[in-house]
Structures are given as structure tokens and as C-alpha cells.
Design an enzyme around this catalytic site. Structure first.
Site, mmCIF file in Angstrom:
data_model
loop_
_atom_site.group_PDB
_atom_site.id
_atom_site.type_symbol
_atom_site.label_atom_id
_atom_site.label_comp_id
_atom_site.label_asym_id
_atom_site.label_seq_id
_atom_site.Cartn_x
_atom_site.Cartn_y
_atom_site.Cartn_z
ATOM 1 N N HIS A 53 0.824 -1.206 0.000
ATOM 2 C CA HIS A 53 0.000 0.000 0.000
ATOM 3 C C HIS A 53 0.853 1.248 0.000
ATOM 4 O O HIS A 53 1.883 1.314 0.653
ATOM 5 C CB HIS A 53 -1.051 -0.009 1.116
ATOM 6 C CG HIS A 53 -0.527 0.066 2.513
ATOM 7 N ND1 HIS A 53 -0.202 1.253 3.120
ATOM 8 C CD2 HIS A 53 -0.299 -0.896 3.432
ATOM 9 C CE1 HIS A 53 0.197 1.013 4.362
ATOM 10 N NE2 HIS A 53 0.160 -0.281 4.584
ATOM 11 N N GLU A 109 -5.091 2.157 2.358
ATOM 12 C CA GLU A 109 -5.180 0.895 3.122
ATOM 13 C C GLU A 109 -5.404 1.188 4.594
ATOM 14 O O GLU A 109 -6.210 0.536 5.259
ATOM 15 C CB GLU A 109 -3.894 0.082 2.926
ATOM 16 C CG GLU A 109 -3.933 -1.321 3.569
ATOM 17 C CD GLU A 109 -3.473 -1.360 5.018
ATOM 18 O OE1 GLU A 109 -3.693 -2.379 5.683
ATOM 19 O OE2 GLU A 109 -2.909 -0.349 5.517
ATOM 20 N N ASP A 129 3.319 -6.259 3.357
ATOM 21 C CA ASP A 129 2.884 -5.177 4.260
ATOM 22 C C ASP A 129 3.100 -5.561 5.719
ATOM 23 O O ASP A 129 2.183 -5.551 6.531
ATOM 24 C CB ASP A 129 1.404 -4.836 4.019
ATOM 25 C CG ASP A 129 0.929 -3.681 4.909
ATOM 26 O OD1 ASP A 129 1.777 -2.880 5.352
ATOM 27 O OD2 ASP A 129 -0.285 -3.588 5.167
ATOM 28 N N HIS A 189 2.953 2.872 13.022
ATOM 29 C CA HIS A 189 2.054 4.025 13.192
ATOM 30 C C HIS A 189 2.563 5.062 14.201
ATOM 31 O O HIS A 189 1.767 5.741 14.835
ATOM 32 C CB HIS A 189 0.639 3.560 13.617
ATOM 33 C CG HIS A 189 -0.034 2.669 12.620
ATOM 34 N ND1 HIS A 189 -1.305 2.190 12.813
ATOM 35 C CD2 HIS A 189 0.378 2.185 11.422
ATOM 36 C CE1 HIS A 189 -1.649 1.422 11.774
ATOM 37 N NE2 HIS A 189 -0.637 1.406 10.922
HETATM 38 ZN ZN LIG Z 1 0.529 -1.321 6.360
#
Ligand SMILES: [Zn+2]
Length: 470
Positions: free
Chosen positions: A281, A327, A355, A426
Site C-alpha cells: 500500500h 489501506e 505489508d 504508526h
Molecule cells: Zn501497512
């Protein structure tokens, strides 16, 4: 002894003298080419150059932002420069949101600041912020069971720790709090949600991420708390006095806008309408540069295709690299891609996605009909020397791929070592220094073996029966 049947410096792959009956589905000369590709991948640092380029020249690229737009332009340019035959985009619609500031501080009994990050698409606090007492829950299930009286007007604090594992299997249970916590808090009349970050580090970074936001009448502000700050709050609460926290958040939701799936193809020489999809992604979260999630994956699949494009002839069918948009905010690009391509689902012979960061691949999972397992066994001959073991047949092929697997499309999963992945996932700390060039080389080596053999082999994998879920 079998001599390699291709000249890697320019000649065509010889196809004469291959009438030898094949006991196994993959032809020996294809395995020989795959082996050469594998060894070229191990000697190339191109994948690292690609992720370096993406993180330096684009950086954060959350769906629907200006960074996302630049990423879409970057991806097309890069694919063209790498020798893809066809590069194009397909527009998708994405919800848009602006992240403003997010401040949190304990007001009493022990005033001090906390490190937080808004969860994706969190609403703002009222002008000037809000102050409320904390009520702690060990997990989202206990918040869901709580009486509204316990929660009303308070800040619900979900304090669930995530277990570290090579497979990343701690993520599934821990992420429930992020996906469902805000809805649960809002429905019980809470003032806000504070969530112990879904992560495995002890750094003072909060982990953002998406949550369920649709059809909630009165959404409340939702923040992730860094692990050390969750520990701090836990220790304050253990002293038995009410703990009051002030939150001040300034985010903004906008109307939907455009983003894009970016697609690049190496066109098949015999049956170009048949495609093997390898994906990653393109979007990322907005606080780091998205090196691990999913810059590494973008680089791995692009470099895989480049190596195959460098062969003197095109593979039998088309290798299609799909860089999915949006995504992170709910597989938006993959779902819209599936809707737009339903008519050609039977032509997608298999799908796989990278990913899960940039760790070494250690396991090869599949989702194939049982009568095709010997193809995977043959692939294993070339994967085993890379330190890869045969895994199970339950692969979803990656997050975006799972949408296709649910329709019966066969899948491959080259499983990376994810021990450290959720230390950075993240956070602002998802940056290029976490990507090791030697690991990327090993990844591309495995990907090029799988991708070349699947695009070159005779016959296909058929469909995998879809079981009724749950
Ligand atoms: Zn990811």
C-alpha cells in the site's frame, strides 16, 4: 545435468528441447531462471534505493492529503523509470481529515503532561479542551460490558498490553480496543477515549491508527497514549484517588475526496489478460515517513517487477504491481479495486502483498487448492536456501489481498519476521533507519522466485473454495 536455457545477457529463452515430460508442474528451466533472478536480487540494493526515495522525496502520505498526491505522482514516475510496460492509476474516493494538535495533561492529583496522538478521524474537543475523571478498563470487552453510569462524563481508559511475537499475533487481540473503543465509549456517554497504544515498545511515542467511525451518533475524541504514559496513568490510578485529565484536540473532518490506486504492469507474452498481482500500500500514517509501513513493501514489489522486466523475454502472463491507496483507513483502495475488477476476477491467478515491515522472510504460507501443493514445494527448493520454511495454507496474502482471497483468489504469503514491527508501527519513529538493506535483498530474492514462477508457469492454480466465515 541440466544446462540453463537462457542467455541472461540478451538472448531469448530457448524453448526447444523441452518436450521432456514434466513430472512436476514447474519446468526445470523456469526454476533455473528463478534461481538466477533470486541471486541477482541478493546482489542488488535497488529496493533500498526505492524506499529511500519514497521516504525522502515524499515522506508522510496519509490518504487524501497533499503527501498522498505526491506519493501517487512519485509512484508513477518511479515505475516508468524502472521499465514497466504500462503504468496507470485508478481513482478511488476517500474520507478526508486534518490532524491538528493533541495535548493531554494530568490536572490532579499529580499534574504533568502525557504524550498522546489522535486516533485516525478523531473529532476535536470543545474549544478550550475538556477535563474529566479517568475510568480504567483492562480491555474493550470490559468497557462494552460496563454500565453507562460507570462511564458517563468520564474519560474511558483502555489499558491493554500487546504481546510481542515474531508472527505479530499479539496485534489482533490488542487492536480491538482501537477499532471498537471509541464507539463503545461514545455509546455509553463517555467524554473521551484514552487507549494504551497498540504497540510493543517502551518508547515515549503514541501509536495512531484507524478506528470504526461510521454511524456513531455522537463521536467522542479518541487518543492513543504512549506505553510509558499508560504506565504512569496506571500508577496514579493505583493510588486510589480520582485522576483528572485535560484533553485539548483540534482535528477537522472534511468531505470525501479523490485518491488513487497506482498500477504498473510487465505485460505477459502469451496470455496478457491473465495476471499475477503483487501488491503493497502506497499510503501511510502521517506522523512517521512510512518506511516500514509500507515503504518497504512498495520497494520490494517494485524491485521484484523490475528484475523480471530485465529478462530478455516477458513472462507468459502479466505481472501486475498494485500499490493500493488508503489501506490504513480501512482497505479503501482494495475494496474499490475489487468492485471495479469483478469481471476479471477469474483472470487473477493469484495475489500476494508485502505489508509487514522490512524484517527477513522466515515462512512461506499459501492459499492454494490441495492438488497444487507440489507447486509450492517446488518453489520451496529455491526459498529454503534463503532461510525460509514452509508454513501453512491459511494465508490471506496481506491486508489488501484478503479482500480478493474472500472471493476465492489463490494467495501467497511471504511472512516477515515481525518481532520489532510493532515497536514502530504508526508512530513518528517509523523511519528509514529501521530498514536494513540486507533484509530487503532477502525479501526481494524470495518475492522474485514466487512472482516469476507464478507468472511463467503453465496452467494456473484454479480457485480456492471459500469457506463461510465464522
Ligand atoms: Zn501497512
Amino acid at each position: 545435468m541440466f544446462k540453463p536455457l537462457l542467455s541472461l545477457t540478451g538472448g531469448l529463452i530457448a524453448t526447444a528441447a523441452i518436450s521432456i515430460a514434466q513430472a512436476k508442474p514447474l519446468a526445470q528451466e523456469d526454476l533455473s531462471v528463478a534461481e538466477v533472478l533470486r541471486d541477482r536480487a541478493l546482489a542488488s540494493s535497488n529496493a533500498y534505493s526505492i524506499v529511500e526515495s519514497l521516504t525522502v522525496e515524499v515522506g508522510p502520505r496519509r490518504a487524501g492529503t497533499e503527501g498522498d498526491e505526491r506519493a501517487v505522482a512519485w509512484a508513477q514516475e518511479k515505475m516508468k523509470s524502472l521499465g514497466f510496460d504500462r503504468v496507470y492509476t485508478e481513482q478511488i474516493e476517500v474520507p478526508r481529515w486534518t490532524r491538528g494538535h493533541a495535548h493531554a495533561q494530568v490536572i490532579s492529583p499529580y499534574p504533568q503532561p502525557l504524550v498522546v496522538s489522535s486516533l485516525g478521524y478523531s473529532v476535536a474537543t470543545p474549544e478550550g479542551g475538556l477535563t474529566a475523571e479517568i475510568v480504567e478498563f483492562p480491555d474493550v470487552e470490559s468497557l462494552l460490558e460496563a454500565s453507562p453510569k460507570q462511564v458517563k462524563g468520564k474519560i474511558a481508559f483502555i489499558n491493554k498490553r500487546m504481546a510481542k511475537a515474531r508472527t505479530g499475533e499479539g496485534y489482533g487481540p490488542a487492536v480491538q480496543g482501537r477499532s471498537k473503543g471509541m464507539r463503545a465509549a461514545a455509546e455509553k456517554g463517555a467524554a473521551a477515549l484514552l487507549l494504551r497504544s497498540v504497540g510493543t515498545d517502551s518508547d515515549r511515542f503514541a501509536h495512531t491508527g484507524m478506528m470504526s467511525i461510521d454511524n456513531i451518533e455522537n463521536p467522542v475524541p479518541a487518543l492513543a497514549l504512549s506505553a510509558p504514559d499508560a504506565n504512569l496513568l496506571e500508577a496514579m490510578l493505583s493510588r486510589g484517588k480520582p485522576v483528572e485529565v485535560k484533553l485539548d484536540i483540534d482535528n477537522q473532518r472534511h468531505s470525501d475526496g479523490p485518491s488513487f490506486n497506482v498500477i504498473g504492469e510487465i505485460t505477459g507474452r502469451e496470455t496478457p489478460e491473465e495476471v499475477m498481482i503483487i501488491g503493497a500500500h502506497l499510503d501511510s500514517w502521517d506522523e512517521g515517513t512510512g518506511a516500514l509501513d509500507d515503504g518497504a513493501g512498495v520497494a520490494i514489489v517494485m524491485e521484484t517487477a523490475r528484475l523480471i522486466a530485465e529478462l530478455p523475454v516477458r513472462p507468459r502472463r502479466t505481472l501486475r504491481v498494485v500499490l493500493f491507496g488508503a489501506e490504513e483507513i480501512g482497505l479503501v483502495g482494495a475494496k474499490q479495486y475489487l468492485d471495479a475488477h469483478r469481471h476479471e476476477l477469474d483472470n487473477i491467478i493469484a495475489i500476494s502483498e508485502s505489508d509487514f515491515g522490512a524484517g527477513k522472510i522466515w515462512r512461506f504460507d499459501t492459499r492454494l487448492p490441495e492438488n497444487k501443493f507440489d507447486i509450492a514445494d517446488q518453489m520451496m527448493q529455491l526459498l529454503a536456501p534463503l532461510g525460509i520454511e514452509r508454513g501453512n495454507n491459511q494465508s490471506y496474502g496481506g491486508p489488501d489481498s484478503s479482500v480478493f482471497v474472500a472471493e476465492g483468489v489463490p494467495a501467497f504469503g511471504l511472512y516477515q519476521d515481525g518481532t520489532d514491527y510493532f515497536d514502530y508501527h504508526h508512530t513518528p519513529n517509523d523511519t528509514l533507519d529501521k530498514v536494513k538493506p540486507e533484509n530487503l535483498r532477502q525479501n526481494v530474492a524470495a518475492w522474485v522466485v514466487m512472482s516469476f514462477l507464478a507468472t511463467e508457469m503453465e496452467g494456473n492454480f484454479g480457485r480456492v473454495p471459500v469457506k463461510a466465515e465464522k
